[in-house]
Design a protein around this motif. Structure first.
Motif, PDB file in Angstrom:
ATOM      1  N   ASP A  48     -78.565  30.536  30.960  1.00 15.08           N
ATOM      2  CA  ASP A  48     -79.192  31.204  29.788  1.00 15.08           C
ATOM      3  C   ASP A  48     -79.846  29.909  29.110  1.00 15.08           C
ATOM      4  N   GLY A  49     -79.413  28.646  28.886  1.00 16.00           N
ATOM      5  CA  GLY A  49     -79.986  28.053  28.025  1.00 16.00           C
ATOM      6  C   GLY A  49     -81.036  26.853  28.783  1.00 16.00           C
ATOM      7  N   LEU A  50     -81.456  27.304  29.908  1.00 12.87           N
ATOM      8  CA  LEU A  50     -82.051  26.474  30.812  1.00 12.87           C
ATOM      9  C   LEU A  50     -83.355  25.975  29.967  1.00 12.87           C
ATOM     10  N   TYR A  51     -84.054  26.645  29.271  1.00  9.00           N
ATOM     11  CA  TYR A  51     -85.330  26.311  28.559  1.00  9.00           C
ATOM     12  C   TYR A  51     -85.177  25.629  27.066  1.00  9.00           C
ATOM     13  N   PRO A  92     -93.955  21.522  32.660  1.00  9.50           N
ATOM     14  CA  PRO A  92     -94.829  22.620  32.450  1.00  9.50           C
ATOM     15  C   PRO A  92     -94.158  23.597  31.373  1.00  9.50           C
ATOM     16  N   ILE A  93     -92.877  23.513  31.170  1.00  7.40           N
ATOM     17  CA  ILE A  93     -92.271  24.541  30.105  1.00  7.40           C
ATOM     18  C   ILE A  93     -92.548  24.149  28.820  1.00  7.40           C
ATOM     19  N   VAL A  94     -92.593  22.932  28.593  1.00  2.48           N
ATOM     20  CA  VAL A  94     -92.863  22.154  27.386  1.00  2.48           C
ATOM     21  C   VAL A  94     -94.280  22.557  26.905  1.00  2.48           C
ATOM     22  N   LYS A  95     -95.189  22.423  27.787  1.00  2.00           N
ATOM     23  CA  LYS A  95     -96.589  22.831  27.469  1.00  2.00           C
ATOM     24  C   LYS A  95     -96.713  24.183  27.172  1.00  2.00           C
ATOM     25  N   LYS A 143     -78.917  33.875  11.140  1.00  2.00           N
ATOM     26  CA  LYS A 143     -79.801  33.107  12.081  1.00  2.00           C
ATOM     27  C   LYS A 143     -79.449  31.679  12.108  1.00  2.00           C
ATOM     28  N   THR A 144     -78.228  31.285  12.337  1.00  2.00           N
ATOM     29  CA  THR A 144     -77.735  30.081  12.292  1.00  2.00           C
ATOM     30  C   THR A 144     -76.998  29.893  13.750  1.00  2.00           C
ATOM     31  N   GLY A 145     -77.041  30.775  14.524  1.00  2.00           N
ATOM     32  CA  GLY A 145     -76.402  30.515  15.797  1.00  2.00           C
ATOM     33  C   GLY A 145     -75.967  32.093  16.315  1.00  2.00           C
ATOM     34  N   PRO A 146     -75.201  32.185  17.318  1.00  2.00           N
ATOM     35  CA  PRO A 146     -74.306  30.974  18.156  1.00  2.00           C
ATOM     36  C   PRO A 146     -75.403  30.206  18.906  1.00  2.00           C
ATOM     37  N   LEU A 147     -75.160  29.035  18.938  1.00  2.00           N
ATOM     38  CA  LEU A 147     -76.014  28.250  19.979  1.00  2.00           C
ATOM     39  C   LEU A 147     -76.333  28.526  21.123  1.00  2.00           C
ATOM     40  N   PRO A 148     -75.341  28.963  21.993  1.00  2.00           N
ATOM     41  CA  PRO A 148     -75.814  29.310  23.371  1.00  2.00           C
ATOM     42  C   PRO A 148     -77.042  30.603  23.361  1.00  2.00           C
ATOM     43  N   VAL A 149     -76.573  31.486  22.082  1.00  2.00           N
ATOM     44  CA  VAL A 149     -77.584  32.708  22.171  1.00  2.00           C
ATOM     45  C   VAL A 149     -78.746  32.339  21.749  1.00  2.00           C
ATOM     46  N   ALA A 150     -78.981  31.406  20.766  1.00  2.00           N
ATOM     47  CA  ALA A 150     -80.361  30.882  20.275  1.00  2.00           C
ATOM     48  C   ALA A 150     -80.922  30.112  21.451  1.00  2.00           C
ATOM     49  N   GLU A 151     -80.305  29.572  22.340  1.00  2.00           N
ATOM     50  CA  GLU A 151     -81.003  28.877  23.508  1.00  2.00           C
ATOM     51  C   GLU A 151     -81.481  30.024  24.545  1.00  2.00           C
ATOM     52  N   MET A 159     -87.850  34.304  24.763  1.00  2.00           N
ATOM     53  CA  MET A 159     -89.184  34.176  23.976  1.00  2.00           C
ATOM     54  C   MET A 159     -90.350  33.594  24.842  1.00  2.00           C
ATOM     55  N   HIS A 160     -89.870  32.642  25.865  1.00  2.00           N
ATOM     56  CA  HIS A 160     -90.963  32.136  26.761  1.00  2.00           C
ATOM     57  C   HIS A 160     -91.446  33.304  27.875  1.00  2.00           C
ATOM     58  N   SER A 161     -90.617  33.684  28.243  1.00  2.00           N
ATOM     59  CA  SER A 161     -90.910  34.674  29.358  1.00  2.00           C
ATOM     60  C   SER A 161     -91.046  36.126  29.275  1.00  2.00           C
ATOM     61  N   THR A 162     -90.902  36.805  28.197  1.00  2.94           N
ATOM     62  CA  THR A 162     -90.821  38.166  27.764  1.00  2.94           C
ATOM     63  C   THR A 162     -91.489  38.227  26.499  1.00  2.94           C
ATOM     64  N   GLN A 163     -91.749  39.531  25.968  1.00  2.00           N
ATOM     65  CA  GLN A 163     -92.254  39.930  24.972  1.00  2.00           C
ATOM     66  C   GLN A 163     -91.225  39.824  23.711  1.00  2.00           C
TER      67      GLN A 163
END
Length: 342
Positions: free
Chosen positions: A21-24, A112-115, A287-295, A301-305
């Motif tokens: 889940d936190g890969l990106y 690539p993901i950074v860009k 909106k301060t976490g949890p960290l795993p969910v924020a990740e 956000m990267h791959s969906t709408q």
């Protein structure tokens, strides 16, 4: 032999979930540190969300996800609507600090993901935005047995664990039929029926997923309690005989406009007193976490709408649709559910 949808694993898979889940998330932080020098600027210019958006040319959804990820990591803090770099960020992520780690992150700047994130921040379009051609290719692939079984396995290996963790905690006393909207393979509908013997269920999804769902339901031995309805959740009328609606890992794929639309459609179809269940990974109210969910939200956000919405955002969206928001409860693997009633 059909799966036992009431069996539980003997060990906790939380670390395995969090890696995926936190890969990106590391790529997103790298984008902020290396390409944007975000923390150096924020330290010198504490700003509102609108001020940050105006300076960098960011759109609202990805900026919200970035600020949540940074807050969850202890890199920014929100003081009455103004965002500040924290002492940790100032010391380790700003260019004029002797302990600045920007050069350490720089070796990752061409990933690539950074860009991708640079474009998503400014356009609000998912990085895999492919238009109709990609959608048609996916549907064609779903018609093949090999791909459809692979797709189903991806849903089921997560759902067999998460679904019953939720099903055990939801009170469905007096409820008759659950509608699993965008229910994919039907693993959640079957799990609910396994834990609530009085319950019937319907899985709503479009072709060719409907055919896959029917096959999976039959293989699990729930053909007499779980049916399949074919339809587009945005365009087609929902079945009218259900007093419980479930959105499980569905709303997080969509932007606020689409989430509002789906909740309005659900509200219209439910009878008075009907129950809505939203099962997802929830950001906390401030909106301060949890960290795993924020990740995880960074990946979405990267791959969906969409993104991971906060408990308060979902409550507000439900209220706007006409629902009365109810309790939120944690379940498993950083997931939980919120209920609302009509």
């Amino acid at each position: 032999m059909p799966l036992d949808l009431t069996a539980v694993p003997s060990t906790d898979p939380i670390r395995a979930y969090r890696y995926r889940d936190g890969l990106y998330a590391a790529d997103f932080i790298t984008t902020a540190v290396v390409h944007l020098d975000f923390f150096t600027w924020l330290h010198a210019n504490p700003s509102t969300k609108d001020g940050i958006a105006a300076h960098f040319g960011f759109t609202e959804r990805p900026l919200d996800v970035l600020l949540t990820l940074c807050a969850a990591n202890g890199f920014v803090e929100n003081r009455e609507g103004t965002y500040h770099a924290t002492p940790t960020a100032v010391e380790h992520l700003t260019s004029d600090s002797p302990w600045n780690l920007k050069p350490y992150y720089a070796s990752l700047k061409d990933r690539p993901i950074v860009k991708d994130y640079l474009q998503v921040l400014k356009t609000d379009k998912p990085a895999n935005w492919g238009g109709d051609k990609a959608a048609l290719d996916w549907h064609k692939a779903m018609e093949t047995d090999e791909f459809s079984r692979s797709f189903t396995a991806a849903m089921d290996c997560r759902g067999i664990y998460l679904a019953q963790a939720m099903a055990k905690k939801v009170d469905l006393t007096g409820r008759k039929r659950l509608l699993d909207i965008g229910g994919g393979s039907g693993i959640y509908a079957c799990s609910f029926c396994a834990h609530h013997p009085h319950l019937q269920a319907t899985v709503l999804d479009q072709a060719p997923v409907d055919r896959i769902a029917q096959r999976c339901i039959d293989e699990r031995g729930f053909h007499d309690r779980v049916s399949v309805a074919t339809g587009n959740m945005f365009k087609d009328a929902l079945p009218a005989d259900c007093d419980v609606h479930l959105f499980s890992n569905v709303l997080h794929d969509w932007g606020t406009t689409e989430v509002k639309e789906l909740l309005a459609i659900s509200y219209k179809a439910l009878p008075a007193g009907g129950l809505l269940i939203i099962h997802d990974a929830f950001i906390n109210a401030d909106k301060t976490g949890p960290l795993p969910v924020a990740e995880y939200s960074s990946l979405l956000m990267h791959s969906t709408q969409g993104k991971c919405y906060s408990v308060q955002e979902y409550a507000d969206l439900c209220s706007e649709a006409g629902f009365k928001p109810g309790a939120y409860l944690d379940t498993a693997a950083d997931r939980g559910f919120m209920i609302a009633t009509k």
